[in-house]
Design a protein around this motif. Structure first.
Motif, mmCIF file in Angstrom:
data_model
loop_
_atom_site.group_PDB
_atom_site.id
_atom_site.type_symbol
_atom_site.label_atom_id
_atom_site.label_comp_id
_atom_site.label_asym_id
_atom_site.label_seq_id
_atom_site.Cartn_x
_atom_site.Cartn_y
_atom_site.Cartn_z
ATOM 1 N N LEU A 134 0.896 -60.988 -3.544
ATOM 2 C CA LEU A 134 -0.043 -60.313 -4.450
ATOM 3 C C LEU A 134 0.177 -58.807 -4.487
ATOM 4 O O LEU A 134 1.112 -58.291 -3.870
ATOM 5 C CB LEU A 134 -1.480 -60.640 -3.998
ATOM 6 N N GLY A 135 -0.661 -58.123 -5.227
ATOM 7 C CA GLY A 135 -0.678 -56.658 -5.226
ATOM 8 C C GLY A 135 0.346 -56.006 -6.128
ATOM 9 O O GLY A 135 0.310 -54.801 -6.344
ATOM 10 N N GLY A 136 1.304 -56.802 -6.635
ATOM 11 C CA GLY A 136 2.371 -56.206 -7.452
ATOM 12 C C GLY A 136 3.513 -55.688 -6.598
ATOM 13 O O GLY A 136 4.415 -55.009 -7.073
ATOM 14 N N VAL B 253 -3.668 -37.716 -4.020
ATOM 15 C CA VAL B 253 -3.591 -38.686 -2.911
ATOM 16 C C VAL B 253 -2.212 -39.349 -2.902
ATOM 17 O O VAL B 253 -1.588 -39.511 -1.859
ATOM 18 C CB VAL B 253 -4.691 -39.760 -3.024
ATOM 19 N N THR B 254 -1.694 -39.684 -4.093
ATOM 20 C CA THR B 254 -0.375 -40.327 -4.151
ATOM 21 C C THR B 254 0.721 -39.352 -3.716
ATOM 22 O O THR B 254 1.677 -39.745 -3.043
ATOM 23 C CB THR B 254 -0.094 -40.869 -5.567
ATOM 24 N N ALA B 255 0.530 -38.080 -4.019
ATOM 25 C CA ALA B 255 1.502 -37.063 -3.565
ATOM 26 C C ALA B 255 1.529 -37.041 -2.030
ATOM 27 O O ALA B 255 2.605 -37.035 -1.406
ATOM 28 C CB ALA B 255 1.120 -35.690 -4.117
ATOM 29 N N PHE C 132 6.610 -46.208 4.112
ATOM 30 C CA PHE C 132 5.376 -45.455 3.830
ATOM 31 C C PHE C 132 4.264 -45.842 4.790
ATOM 32 O O PHE C 132 3.367 -45.067 5.070
ATOM 33 C CB PHE C 132 4.862 -45.784 2.417
ATOM 34 N N TYR C 133 4.271 -47.109 5.248
ATOM 35 C CA TYR C 133 3.044 -47.715 5.786
ATOM 36 C C TYR C 133 2.882 -47.595 7.300
ATOM 37 O O TYR C 133 2.736 -48.576 8.004
ATOM 38 C CB TYR C 133 2.945 -49.184 5.337
ATOM 39 N N ASP C 134 2.932 -46.332 7.805
ATOM 40 C CA ASP C 134 2.441 -46.161 9.182
ATOM 41 C C ASP C 134 0.914 -46.104 9.051
ATOM 42 O O ASP C 134 0.373 -46.349 7.973
ATOM 43 C CB ASP C 134 3.016 -44.876 9.808
ATOM 44 N N THR D 238 11.911 -42.465 -3.442
ATOM 45 C CA THR D 238 11.186 -43.081 -2.322
ATOM 46 C C THR D 238 10.557 -44.429 -2.696
ATOM 47 O O THR D 238 10.121 -45.173 -1.805
ATOM 48 C CB THR D 238 10.058 -42.135 -1.855
ATOM 49 N N GLU D 239 10.504 -44.739 -3.979
ATOM 50 C CA GLU D 239 9.929 -46.046 -4.367
ATOM 51 C C GLU D 239 10.223 -46.339 -5.825
ATOM 52 O O GLU D 239 10.239 -45.416 -6.646
ATOM 53 C CB GLU D 239 8.394 -46.022 -4.194
ATOM 54 N N VAL D 240 10.477 -47.623 -6.137
ATOM 55 C CA VAL D 240 10.360 -48.075 -7.522
ATOM 56 C C VAL D 240 9.196 -49.049 -7.550
ATOM 57 O O VAL D 240 8.930 -49.745 -6.551
ATOM 58 C CB VAL D 240 11.644 -48.751 -8.068
ATOM 59 N N GLU E 267 -7.476 -43.609 -11.474
ATOM 60 C CA GLU E 267 -6.184 -43.766 -12.179
ATOM 61 C C GLU E 267 -5.423 -45.010 -11.725
ATOM 62 O O GLU E 267 -4.611 -45.551 -12.458
ATOM 63 C CB GLU E 267 -5.278 -42.547 -11.940
ATOM 64 N N TYR E 268 -5.674 -45.462 -10.475
ATOM 65 C CA TYR E 268 -4.883 -46.587 -9.951
ATOM 66 C C TYR E 268 -5.631 -47.898 -10.185
ATOM 67 O O TYR E 268 -6.427 -48.356 -9.389
ATOM 68 C CB TYR E 268 -4.589 -46.387 -8.453
ATOM 69 N N TYR E 269 -5.302 -48.539 -11.321
ATOM 70 C CA TYR E 269 -6.017 -49.738 -11.797
ATOM 71 C C TYR E 269 -5.541 -51.061 -11.166
ATOM 72 O O TYR E 269 -6.278 -52.045 -11.178
ATOM 73 C CB TYR E 269 -5.855 -49.844 -13.330
#
Ligand code: AVJ
Length: 319
Positions: free
Chosen positions: A158-160, A210-212, A39-41, A279-281, A56-58
Motif C-alpha cells: 500500500l501507500g504508493g 517538511v518534505t525538504a 530516508f527512514y531512520d 534521492t527518490e522517484v 498538500e500531501y493527499y
C-alpha cells in the motif's frame, strides 16, 4: 509462548552493508543518487508521518478513503484468511482490512524495521486477541519465504510505495509477488495516479518545508552511519515532475562547489556548484499502466477502485 512470532530473515549487519554499498555505488557515478530506503531512520519516519498530515500531501488520505469504503468488497472478493503486508510500517492502514477478514485469520507484516513490527503486532493483538501474527523482519524486494498460514492469502503493498521502484525494479518485484501467490490468492496494490503537474509537485515540495527536511535527512543518515561530513545547509531541496518517466523526482542540489569526506568508505566526493543528487522517484500510474505492469508479471487486474477525486487507486490483482 509469545502471542506473536517474529522471524528475522535479514542478517543483523545487512543494513550496514547495504548502506555502504548504496552510498559507494550512488555517489561515485554521474548523476549521483541514493535509494529512498535510507530516508527512514527514526527522524525520517517521524518526518514522513508529518508529511502524511500535510494539506498538500493527499495520497495517504486518498488511500484511507478507498480502504474505508471498499474493505468489505476487498474481503468478499478474496475471502482471504491471511493478510500479508509488505512494508507494513505502523500497520495503521491495515486495521481497516483486518476488521473485514473472516476470523480466525493471520496477519504477516513484513518490514525491515523490527521496532515498527513489534509496535504494530503488540497494538493489533490488544485489539484482536484471536489474531495470529507472524512478523517478518525482511526486505520485501528480495526473496521472501512466507510462513504457512491459512489460505487464501491477500498480499497488500500500500501507500504508493511501489512508485519508489524504477521500472525494471517494479517488474522484478511484481514477478516475485506473483511467485508467492497460488490460485485464489490476490495482491492489493496502492498506486498514486497521474494528475496535474502543479498538484503533484506541491505534494513533494510543501510550503512548510517538511518534505525538504525529510529529503535532507538522508544526509544526516549518511553522516551518522558512515562518518560523513555532509552539511544539509549546503543543499537545496528540489522536487520536479519528469513527464517522460511519469514520476516525481526529489533531488538535493549543492549550493556551491564542495567536497564531502565519507570516513567509513575512505572516500572523498566532490559536488560542483548546482550539481543535483537524486534521492527518490515516486512514479504515478493510470489504470492502463497498472493493468499492463501486472500482466507483465502474469497477474490480472480484477478490480480498480479510486477515491472520489480519482487521485489514488487500489488495484486487486489475481494470479
Ligand atoms: C512512502 C514512498 C509512498 O513516494 O509519496 C513522501 C514517500 N516522499 N514525500 C511517496 C514520500 C516524499 C512516499 N512513499
Amino acid at each position: 509462548m509469545s502471542p506473536y512470532q517474529l522471524t528475522r530473515t535479514l542478517p543483523e549487519d545487512a543494513t550496514d552493508a547495504a548502506l555502504r554499498a548504496d552510498v559507494l555505488h550512488g555517489l561515485t557515478r554521474t548523476p549521483k543518487s541514493l535509494p529512498p530506503k535510507w530516508f527512514y531512520d527514526a527522524r525520517g519516519s517521524e518526518l514522513f508521518e508529518e508529511i502524511t498530515t500535510l494539506d498538500e500531501y493527499y495520497p495517504t488520505r486518498a488511500e484511507r478513503e478507498i480502504l474505508l469504503a471498499r474493505a468489505p468488497e476487498i474481503a468478499a472478493a478474496t475471502g482471504a484468511r491471511t493478510l500479508v503486508e509488505l512494508g507494513s510500517g505502523s500497520s495503521e492502514k491495515t486495521r481497516h482490512l483486518l476488521d473485514e477478514l473472516p476470523v480466525p485469520h493471520a496477519y504477516v507484516p513484513v518490514d525491515v524495521s523490527e521496532s515498527a513490527l513489534v509496535g504494530a503486532a503488540e497494538s493489533l493483538l490488544v485489539e484482536r486477541p484471536g489474531l495470529q501474527v507472524h512478523a517478518l523482519i525482511a526486505d520485501f524486494t528480495k526473496e521472501l519465504e512466507l510462513p504457512d498460514t491459512p489460505g487464501p492469502r491477500l498480499v497488500a503493498f500500500l501507500g504508493g510505495t511501489i512508485g519508489n521502484l524504477l521500472p525494471d525494479e517494479r517488474a522484478d518485484f511484481l514477478a516475485s509477488v506473483r511467485a508467492m501467490l497460488v490460485p485464489g490468492d490476490a495482491l492489493l496494490l496502492g498506486t498514486d495516479l497521474v494528475k496535474d503537474e502543479s498538484v503533484l509537485v506541491r505534494a513533494y515540495d510543501d510550503a512548510s518545508g517538511v518534505t525538504a527536511a525529510f529529503n535532507k535527512n538522508v544526509l544526516a543518515v549518511v553522516d551518522r552511519e558512515l562518518g560523513a561530513d555532509f552539511d544539509p545547509a549546503d543543499f537545496d531541496h528540489v522536487a520536479l515532475w519528469n513527464s517522460d518517466q511519469r514520476w516525481i523526482e526529489m533531488r538535493l542540489r549543492a549550493r556551491r562547489a564542495l567536497t564531502v569526506k565519507i570516513r567509513e568508505l575512505d572516500l572523498v566526493v566532490a559536488f560542483e556548484a548546482g550539481e543535483e543528487m537524486r534521492t527518490e522517484v515516486s512514479a504515478k500510474f493510470t489504470e492502463d499502466s497498472v493493468r499492463t505492469e501486472l500482466a507483465g508479471a502474469g497477474m490480472e487486474l480484477a478490480h480498480w477502485w479510486t477515491d472520489e477525486a480519482e487521485r489514488f487507486a487500489l488495484s486487486l490483482a489475481t494470479a
